[in-house]
Design a protein around this motif. Structure first.
Motif, mmCIF file in Angstrom:
data_model
loop_
_atom_site.group_PDB
_atom_site.id
_atom_site.type_symbol
_atom_site.label_atom_id
_atom_site.label_comp_id
_atom_site.label_asym_id
_atom_site.label_seq_id
_atom_site.Cartn_x
_atom_site.Cartn_y
_atom_site.Cartn_z
ATOM 1 N N THR A 1 0.820 -1.212 0.000
ATOM 2 C CA THR A 1 0.000 0.000 0.000
ATOM 3 C C THR A 1 0.856 1.266 0.000
ATOM 4 O O THR A 1 0.477 2.257 -0.624
ATOM 5 C CB THR A 1 -0.995 0.009 1.178
ATOM 6 O OG1 THR A 1 -0.281 -0.091 2.403
ATOM 7 C CG2 THR A 1 -2.003 -1.121 1.050
ATOM 8 N N ILE A 2 2.006 1.256 0.666
ATOM 9 C CA ILE A 2 2.856 2.453 0.660
ATOM 10 C C ILE A 2 3.394 2.707 -0.750
ATOM 11 O O ILE A 2 3.519 3.846 -1.190
ATOM 12 C CB ILE A 2 3.989 2.382 1.707
ATOM 13 C CG1 ILE A 2 4.608 3.764 1.927
ATOM 14 C CG2 ILE A 2 5.074 1.420 1.308
ATOM 15 C CD1 ILE A 2 3.771 4.707 2.687
ATOM 16 N N PHE A 3 3.685 1.633 -1.466
ATOM 17 C CA PHE A 3 4.129 1.744 -2.853
ATOM 18 C C PHE A 3 3.014 2.334 -3.718
ATOM 19 O O PHE A 3 3.249 3.215 -4.550
ATOM 20 C CB PHE A 3 4.562 0.358 -3.359
ATOM 21 C CG PHE A 3 5.008 0.342 -4.780
ATOM 22 C CD1 PHE A 3 6.207 0.926 -5.165
ATOM 23 C CD2 PHE A 3 4.222 -0.262 -5.752
ATOM 24 C CE1 PHE A 3 6.617 0.909 -6.489
ATOM 25 C CE2 PHE A 3 4.619 -0.283 -7.077
ATOM 26 C CZ PHE A 3 5.822 0.310 -7.451
ATOM 27 N N LEU A 4 1.785 1.872 -3.518
ATOM 28 C CA LEU A 4 0.641 2.381 -4.279
ATOM 29 C C LEU A 4 0.350 3.848 -3.951
ATOM 30 O O LEU A 4 0.008 4.634 -4.839
ATOM 31 C CB LEU A 4 -0.593 1.520 -4.025
ATOM 32 C CG LEU A 4 -0.508 0.079 -4.535
ATOM 33 C CD1 LEU A 4 -1.741 -0.717 -4.106
ATOM 34 C CD2 LEU A 4 -0.325 0.044 -6.037
ATOM 35 N N VAL A 5 0.501 4.218 -2.684
ATOM 36 C CA VAL A 5 0.305 5.615 -2.284
ATOM 37 C C VAL A 5 1.348 6.500 -2.965
ATOM 38 O O VAL A 5 1.034 7.595 -3.446
ATOM 39 C CB VAL A 5 0.360 5.775 -0.745
ATOM 40 C CG1 VAL A 5 0.451 7.234 -0.340
ATOM 41 C CG2 VAL A 5 -0.849 5.125 -0.103
ATOM 42 N N ALA A 6 2.598 6.034 -3.023
ATOM 43 C CA ALA A 6 3.658 6.811 -3.672
ATOM 44 C C ALA A 6 3.356 6.994 -5.158
ATOM 45 O O ALA A 6 3.497 8.105 -5.697
ATOM 46 C CB ALA A 6 5.000 6.128 -3.473
ATOM 47 N N ILE A 7 2.939 5.949 -5.834
ATOM 48 C CA ILE A 7 2.594 6.046 -7.263
ATOM 49 C C ILE A 7 1.427 7.010 -7.459
ATOM 50 O O ILE A 7 1.437 7.853 -8.361
ATOM 51 C CB ILE A 7 2.271 4.654 -7.843
ATOM 52 C CG1 ILE A 7 3.544 3.828 -7.925
ATOM 53 C CG2 ILE A 7 1.612 4.769 -9.221
ATOM 54 C CD1 ILE A 7 3.322 2.395 -8.316
ATOM 55 N N TRP A 8 0.420 6.905 -6.589
ATOM 56 C CA TRP A 8 -0.749 7.792 -6.657
ATOM 57 C C TRP A 8 -0.322 9.258 -6.506
ATOM 58 O O TRP A 8 -0.748 10.124 -7.278
ATOM 59 C CB TRP A 8 -1.738 7.386 -5.565
ATOM 60 C CG TRP A 8 -2.885 8.303 -5.378
ATOM 61 C CD1 TRP A 8 -4.064 8.305 -6.066
ATOM 62 C CD2 TRP A 8 -2.983 9.385 -4.439
ATOM 63 N NE1 TRP A 8 -4.872 9.302 -5.603
ATOM 64 C CE2 TRP A 8 -4.235 9.971 -4.607
ATOM 65 C CE3 TRP A 8 -2.129 9.892 -3.464
ATOM 66 C CZ2 TRP A 8 -4.660 11.062 -3.846
ATOM 67 C CZ3 TRP A 8 -2.539 10.967 -2.704
ATOM 68 C CH2 TRP A 8 -3.791 11.542 -2.900
ATOM 69 N N ALA A 9 0.522 9.542 -5.512
ATOM 70 C CA ALA A 9 0.951 10.921 -5.261
ATOM 71 C C ALA A 9 1.782 11.462 -6.426
ATOM 72 O O ALA A 9 1.573 12.593 -6.870
ATOM 73 C CB ALA A 9 1.743 10.997 -3.957
#
Length: 125
Positions: A92-100
């Protein structure tokens, strides 16, 4: 006695502190830099909050987008950190980084074309 003008000369900031396109570019770049220098995101959000409500409507859509990107990204990072104890947080932290990063890139592209953000209140892209 000297005859001096009592009003001080206005400070020149090259417009990057003033509300507008240049300020938003700085904010977006600070957000990207925060992946390497964490404190730069905090500087970016302070600039965004200080200058919100002082520009044309299409610029305001970018301020709303930038502010929501920061706070939602921070919330997502916090939830991901908690979830790291059950291992799903690493994903999820990886997905949050991609989203941001995607939101910042979209914001920079639209800003470069002088376009507003279509739905600045959106959670997605």
């Amino acid at each position: 006695m000297t005859n001096q003008d009592p009003t001080p000369e206005p400070r020149q900031t090259d417009r990057w502190l003033e509300p507008g396109k240049t300020n938003l570019q700085v904010i977006y770049i600070l957000y990207l830099a925060s992946f390497f220098i964490g404190v730069s995101g905090i500087v970016g959000i302070v600039l965004a909050h200080l200058n919100q409500g002082k520009s044309a409507p299409w610029i305001e859509s970018h301020y709303t987008w930038a502010i929501r990107t920061f706070w939602l990204g921070l919330l997502g990072s916090f939830v991901s950190f908690i979830l790291m104890f059950v291992l799903i947080g690493w994903l999820t932290i990886f997905l949050v980084a991609i989203w941001a990063i995607a939101r910042v890139v979209i914001g920079l592209q639209k800003l470069g074309r002088n376009e507003p953000i279509g739905n600045p209140q959106s959670l997605l892209l």
